[in-house]
Motif scaffolding. Structure first.
Motif, PDB file in Angstrom:
ATOM      1  N   PHE A  35       0.892  -1.433   0.071  1.00  0.00           N
ATOM      2  CA  PHE A  35       0.317   0.116  -0.122  1.00  0.00           C
ATOM      3  C   PHE A  35       0.778   1.455  -0.073  1.00  0.00           C
ATOM      4  CE2 PHE A  35      -2.503   3.192   2.597  1.00  0.00           C
ATOM      5  CZ  PHE A  35      -2.875   3.334   1.544  1.00  0.00           C
ATOM      6  N   ALA A  36       0.685   1.544  -1.229  1.00  0.00           N
ATOM      7  CA  ALA A  36       1.711   2.972  -1.445  1.00  0.00           C
ATOM      8  C   ALA A  36       0.927   4.309  -0.718  1.00  0.00           C
ATOM      9  CB  ALA A  36       2.294   3.110  -2.608  1.00  0.00           C
ATOM     10  N   PRO A  49       8.838  -2.584   6.435  1.00  0.00           N
ATOM     11  CA  PRO A  49       8.612  -1.528   7.822  1.00  0.00           C
ATOM     12  C   PRO A  49       7.704  -0.419   7.594  1.00  0.00           C
ATOM     13  CG  PRO A  49      10.440  -2.567   7.509  1.00  0.00           C
ATOM     14  CD  PRO A  49       9.773  -2.737   6.350  1.00  0.00           C
ATOM     15  N   ASP A  50       7.375   0.553   8.402  1.00  0.00           N
ATOM     16  CA  ASP A  50       7.076   1.224   7.449  1.00  0.00           C
ATOM     17  C   ASP A  50       7.359   2.538   8.541  1.00  0.00           C
ATOM     18  OD1 ASP A  50       5.086   3.145   5.617  1.00  0.00           O
ATOM     19  OD2 ASP A  50       3.625   3.214   7.141  1.00  0.00           O
ATOM     20  N   GLY A  51       7.545   3.960   8.008  1.00  0.00           N
ATOM     21  CA  GLY A  51       7.379   4.868   9.682  1.00  0.00           C
ATOM     22  C   GLY A  51       8.579   5.265   9.784  1.00  0.00           C
ATOM     23  N   VAL A  52      10.021   3.624   9.657  1.00  0.00           N
ATOM     24  CA  VAL A  52      10.793   4.384  10.170  1.00  0.00           C
ATOM     25  C   VAL A  52      11.649   4.989  10.148  1.00  0.00           C
ATOM     26  CG1 VAL A  52      12.868   2.766  10.940  1.00  0.00           C
ATOM     27  CG2 VAL A  52      10.984   1.276  10.437  1.00  0.00           C
ATOM     28  N   VAL A  53      11.594   6.576  11.412  1.00  0.00           N
ATOM     29  CA  VAL A  53      12.116   8.185  10.656  1.00  0.00           C
ATOM     30  C   VAL A  53      13.565   7.864  11.260  1.00  0.00           C
ATOM     31  CG1 VAL A  53      11.955  10.226  11.206  1.00  0.00           C
ATOM     32  CG2 VAL A  53       9.979   8.713  10.321  1.00  0.00           C
ATOM     33  N   ARG A  54      12.850   7.676  13.010  1.00  0.00           N
ATOM     34  CA  ARG A  54      15.023   7.558  13.909  1.00  0.00           C
ATOM     35  C   ARG A  54      15.373   6.863  13.470  1.00  0.00           C
ATOM     36  NH1 ARG A  54      13.399   8.789  20.122  1.00  0.00           N
ATOM     37  NH2 ARG A  54      11.213   7.614  19.450  1.00  0.00           N
ATOM     38  N   GLY A  90       7.786  10.284  12.372  1.00  0.00           N
ATOM     39  CA  GLY A  90       7.724  10.032  13.219  1.00  0.00           C
ATOM     40  C   GLY A  90       7.045   9.202  14.323  1.00  0.00           C
ATOM     41  N   SER A  91       5.860  11.140  14.874  1.00  0.00           N
ATOM     42  CA  SER A  91       4.945  10.973  15.223  1.00  0.00           C
ATOM     43  C   SER A  91       3.431  11.225  14.546  1.00  0.00           C
ATOM     44  CB  SER A  91       4.798  11.754  16.729  1.00  0.00           C
ATOM     45  OG  SER A  91       5.960  12.011  16.965  1.00  0.00           O
ATOM     46  N   PHE A  92       3.302  12.023  13.397  1.00  0.00           N
ATOM     47  CA  PHE A  92       2.134  11.858  12.256  1.00  0.00           C
ATOM     48  C   PHE A  92       2.716  10.276  11.567  1.00  0.00           C
ATOM     49  CE2 PHE A  92       1.554  11.374   8.078  1.00  0.00           C
ATOM     50  CZ  PHE A  92       0.160  12.458   7.793  1.00  0.00           C
ATOM     51  N   TYR A  93       3.455   9.544  11.569  1.00  0.00           N
ATOM     52  CA  TYR A  93       3.153   8.076  11.102  1.00  0.00           C
ATOM     53  C   TYR A  93       2.863   7.477  12.584  1.00  0.00           C
ATOM     54  CZ  TYR A  93       5.910   8.554   6.833  1.00  0.00           C
ATOM     55  OH  TYR A  93       6.211   8.801   5.729  1.00  0.00           O
ATOM     56  N   ALA A  94       3.065   7.334  13.062  1.00  0.00           N
ATOM     57  CA  ALA A  94       2.623   6.904  14.558  1.00  0.00           C
ATOM     58  C   ALA A  94       1.151   7.010  15.153  1.00  0.00           C
ATOM     59  CB  ALA A  94       3.495   6.881  15.426  1.00  0.00           C
ATOM     60  N   GLN A  95       0.561   8.050  14.976  1.00  0.00           N
ATOM     61  CA  GLN A  95      -0.617   8.596  15.218  1.00  0.00           C
ATOM     62  C   GLN A  95      -1.603   7.369  14.037  1.00  0.00           C
ATOM     63  OE1 GLN A  95      -2.008  10.105  18.188  1.00  0.00           O
ATOM     64  NE2 GLN A  95       0.270   9.578  18.638  1.00  0.00           N
ATOM     65  N   ARG A  96      -1.199   7.633  12.417  1.00  0.00           N
ATOM     66  CA  ARG A  96      -2.192   7.288  11.736  1.00  0.00           C
ATOM     67  C   ARG A  96      -1.778   6.093  12.028  1.00  0.00           C
ATOM     68  NH1 ARG A  96       1.462   7.869   5.634  1.00  0.00           N
ATOM     69  NH2 ARG A  96       2.795   6.172   6.511  1.00  0.00           N
ATOM     70  N   THR A  97      -1.787   4.913  12.681  1.00  0.00           N
ATOM     71  CA  THR A  97      -1.608   3.400  12.902  1.00  0.00           C
ATOM     72  C   THR A  97      -3.101   2.798  13.850  1.00  0.00           C
ATOM     73  OG1 THR A  97       0.095   2.890  14.084  1.00  0.00           O
ATOM     74  CG2 THR A  97       1.143   2.991  12.099  1.00  0.00           C
ATOM     75  N   LEU A  98      -2.878   1.789  13.412  1.00  0.00           N
ATOM     76  CA  LEU A  98      -3.462   1.009  15.147  1.00  0.00           C
ATOM     77  C   LEU A  98      -3.435   1.211  16.271  1.00  0.00           C
ATOM     78  CD1 LEU A  98      -5.049  -1.958  13.006  1.00  0.00           C
ATOM     79  CD2 LEU A  98      -6.379   0.421  13.105  1.00  0.00           C
ATOM     80  N   GLY A 103       0.692  -1.204  12.638  1.00  0.00           N
ATOM     81  CA  GLY A 103      -0.779  -1.604  11.957  1.00  0.00           C
ATOM     82  C   GLY A 103      -1.714  -1.032  11.181  1.00  0.00           C
ATOM     83  N   VAL A 104      -0.953  -0.436  10.089  1.00  0.00           N
ATOM     84  CA  VAL A 104      -1.594   0.180   9.039  1.00  0.00           C
ATOM     85  C   VAL A 104      -2.847  -0.515   7.885  1.00  0.00           C
ATOM     86  CG1 VAL A 104      -0.725   1.058   6.615  1.00  0.00           C
ATOM     87  CG2 VAL A 104       0.340   1.481   8.817  1.00  0.00           C
ATOM     88  N   ALA A 105      -3.341  -0.450   8.494  1.00  0.00           N
ATOM     89  CA  ALA A 105      -4.735  -1.344   7.587  1.00  0.00           C
ATOM     90  C   ALA A 105      -4.663  -1.803   6.328  1.00  0.00           C
ATOM     91  CB  ALA A 105      -6.331  -1.097   8.588  1.00  0.00           C
TER      92      ALA A 105
END
Length: 697
Positions: free
Chosen positions: A579-580, A617-622, A647-655, A690-692
């Protein structure tokens, strides 16, 4: 006698000085001691003590914690209850009742030698020159010729309490003597002070060296050599050809040497090895085996020798190896059954494995094996010691090591079995050799660290050699390795270049014997929309990730198939393979390519026991090299957030609403390769909190 602090300080200093030079003693071989006084905390009285290097450890790096500390009067009192040579192993257990206080190392089998000799300081060493005299057919006569009465001969006896009694008697009966040559074994020296003892040890070693050098030079003047005439076709191959052949042979040899249990390998083409194999007497001498107990405990009773010249083709050698290995195993098992005691209180331990630990290949060099890289490397160092011993003995007499039955008594000694039983359980990835690409930073570095902590030998591969080597050094420090290169090595690789990939795999094979685990992590990203993506952008990302993963997997699979030991290939793909988001056509397309490679290779390599899995993986920023290289700024612009908040932005869009770090991806690599999922292949593991939309269907 000296006091506690002075005695220990002098002993450690002497040990380090002697252990720093491999001519004086082999790695972890020999022991030193000092006698002195300490205060008994119970009575407040002075008590005579013995500090002696304990079981295991190395003189060159000895610390106070590596010393056994015993009450001298109690050790010497064991003479009154000594049950005789047939039961002398029982005395080792009695040493525990002679210890002074708690802590310190376990007393070694040589403790009696140090305690029973009256001198305040004693050295027992395994110098090549000393062992050469000790293993010469007429070693006793040579000892008299070389040293006069200053050094005395002691006939072969297995290390133990009786040998301690023998040496103490020799020292007492020969007040002019500074030490002795122990038949088939090594040397012992003594002195009233630590410096006198050290100087006497060096006097014995250097006198023996000068004698052997003189005799060798006399042979050379007559056109002779201790190892006989040069064999036609057995000389060293040219360096580049030698390395190429070694890399081709290594996986096959490692697979054979791992028939009974997986082994890590080491390789050397040192001149001393190549010279030995180039001459006529090497088959006879190799068949006689090593002699010093420290040697054959590390090298087995004898090596496996390839009986073909260096001029034989690679195909001929590869065809011959299984035959030689089969013959070696049959010979070793026959040796075991000739000497094993099958019933009664002295029943021998079970056979520990019939595979060779040393393999000699004329024109190429020596391959050695062990439970880890250090053990494999040290086995090679010990066999170099053995070659030096053979050269010396043949220069002055003929090489006559201790009898095969005596070798068996030591190799399958109950005390040696007990030492092996005390070793910690191996870690999950022990004996496995891993190659991680893009491993100098981010996910790759976190993965390399995790694999090393779990016991793997790691090849840190990166485009930047200096960074790869720095990362390897960091990993060595992380796991507390005595020698960092026994855990991790850094190599340069451009994964888009097939020659560079082949060279990196060769480095891995020659460093550790083979390859078991590959992590395709090298990557980069350029975040651009379709209309701004250039052909060069597309080619660069596909060359590094799609083509690069293909080249690395292909080169690694060749090694794994040749080994016949199975293996793991792990692709660090991406959530984008499923999913891109917008503006990353080249990156997402190449990640989809990698994901499909997982499926294709899992289906193809399964018959060889090679498992292929992927991680998304996804959202591995740091800590991410990709994000730090501009991808983070681009993605932050796409999503309209500050780069520092990405990083926080990616985290908030996950389950799970939790940020993903490089270490979490490394954890997934270990889960896939650590043995708990041994029946899993073709799997893609999401590490994205968790990216649905990226759930696999």
């Amino acid at each position: 006698m000296t006091t506690t602090n002075a005695a220990v300080g002098e002993l450690l200093e002497r040990s380090h000085q002697l252990g720093a030079d491999p001519k004086n003693t082999n790695y972890a071989g020999g022991n030193t001691s000092a006698k002195g006084t300490g205060v008994d905390p119970v009575t407040g009285s002075d008590v005579d003590l013995l500090w002696v290097k304990g079981s295991g450890g190395d003189l060159g790096t000895l610390t106070e914690a590596g010393l056994a500390v015993l009450r001298l009067d109690r050790v010497r009192a064991l003479r009154g209850v000594y049950p005789g040579v047939e039961r002398e192993d029982e005395v080792v257990a009695a040493f525990d009742h002679c210890l002074f206080g708690r802590g310190g190392a376990a007393p070694s089998i040589d403790t009696a030698m140090h305690a029973l000799v009256e001198a305040a300081h004693v050295d027992h060493l395994h110098p090549d020159a000393g062992i050469a005299l000790a293993t010469a057919a007429d070693g006793e006569a040579l000892t008299g010729e070389v040293f006069g009465g200053r050094v005395v001969w002691v006939p072969w006896r297995r290390p133990g309490f009786q040998l301690g009694l023998d040496i103490a008697e020799v020292a007492a009966s020969n007040p002019q003597a500074i030490g002795c040559v122990l038949g088939g074994h090594g040397i012992t020296a003594w002195g009233a002070t630590s410096e006198e003892c050290r100087q006497r040890s060096l006097e014995i070693i250097h006198t023996a060296e000068r004698y052997l050098d003189t005799k060798t030079a006399e042979l050379a003047a007559r056109g002779e050599h201790p190892f006989g005439a040069e064999l036609d076709g057995y000389g060293p191959l040219e360096p580049a050809e030698r390395r190429e052949r070694a890399a081709a042979l290594a996986p096959v040899l490692r697979g054979l040497a791992s028939t009974d249990a997986p082994q890590v390998g080491a390789f050397t083409d040192a001149g001393v090895v190549l010279e030995f194999l180039a001459r006529a007497e090497h088959p006879r001498l190799a068949a006689l085996g090593t002699s010093c107990p420290d040697h054959f405990l590390r090298t087995k009773v004898r090596p496996m020798v390839v009986d073909l010249p260096a001029t034989a083709s690679l195909e001929e050698v590869l065809a011959r190896l299984p035959e030689l290995h089969r013959a070696y195993r049959e010979d070793y098992l026959a040796y075991y059954h000739r000497h094993a005691v099958t019933e009664g209180p002295d029943t021998s331990p079970s056979v520990r494995g019939a595979d060779p630990l040393v393999v000699l290949v004329p024109g190429v060099g020596m391959f050695t094996y062990g439970r880890d890289a250090q053990t494999a490397r040290v086995a090679g160092e010990f066999y170099v010691n053995a070659i030096n011993v053979m050269r010396g003995a043949e220069a002055v007499s003929s090489y006559a090591p201790i009898a095969e039955a005596e070798k068996f008594r030591i190799e399958y000694w109950a005390l040696e079995e007990a030492k092996l039983a005390r070793m910690p359980e191996p870690k999950a990835l022990a004996t496995r050799v891993a190659l991680v690409t893009g491993a100098a930073s981010g996910i790759g570095l976190a993965t390399a660290k995790r694999l090393a902590r779990e016991g793997a030998c790691v090849v840190v591969a990166d485009l930047d050699l200096a960074k790869a080597q720095a990362a390897a050094a960091e990993i060595g420090d992380l796991v507390g390795a005595e020698r960092g290169a026994d855990v991790a090595v850094g190599v340069a690789v451009d994964v888009s270049d097939s020659a560079a990939v082949a060279a990196a795999v060769t480095e891995a094979v020659l460093a550790f014997g083979g390859l078991d685990l590959v992590v395709n992590n090298a990557g980069l990203s350029l975040s651009k929309p379709l209309l701004d993506t250039t052909e060069r952008d597309w080619d660069l990302q596909h060359d590094v990730m799609a083509k690069g993963s293909f080249l690395v997997s292909q080169a690694a699979a060749r090694v794994m198939v040749a080994q016949g030991m199975g293996g793991d290939v792990v692709y660090i793909s991406s959530k984008n393979s499923v999913f891109a988001g917008p503006n990353n056509i080249a990156y997402s397309a190449t990640k989809a390519d990698q994901a499909h490679q997982v499926r294709l290779l899992a289906a193809e390599l399964g018959e060889h026991g090679i498992r292929v899995n992927g991680i998304n993986p996804d959202g591995v920023v740091r800590g991410s090299g990709i994000f730090a290289g501009g991808w983070g700024a681009s993605r932050a612009e796409v999503y309209g957030v500050e780069e520092s908040e990405l990083g926080s932005f990616y985290a908030q869009r996950t389950l799970l609403k939790r940020e993903v770090l490089p270490e979490h991806v490394a954890d997934a690599v270990f889960v896939l390769t650590g043995g708990e999922l041994s029946r899993t292949t073709g799997l893609h593991v999401p590490v994205d909190s968790g990216v649905a939309a990226a759930f696999l269907r």
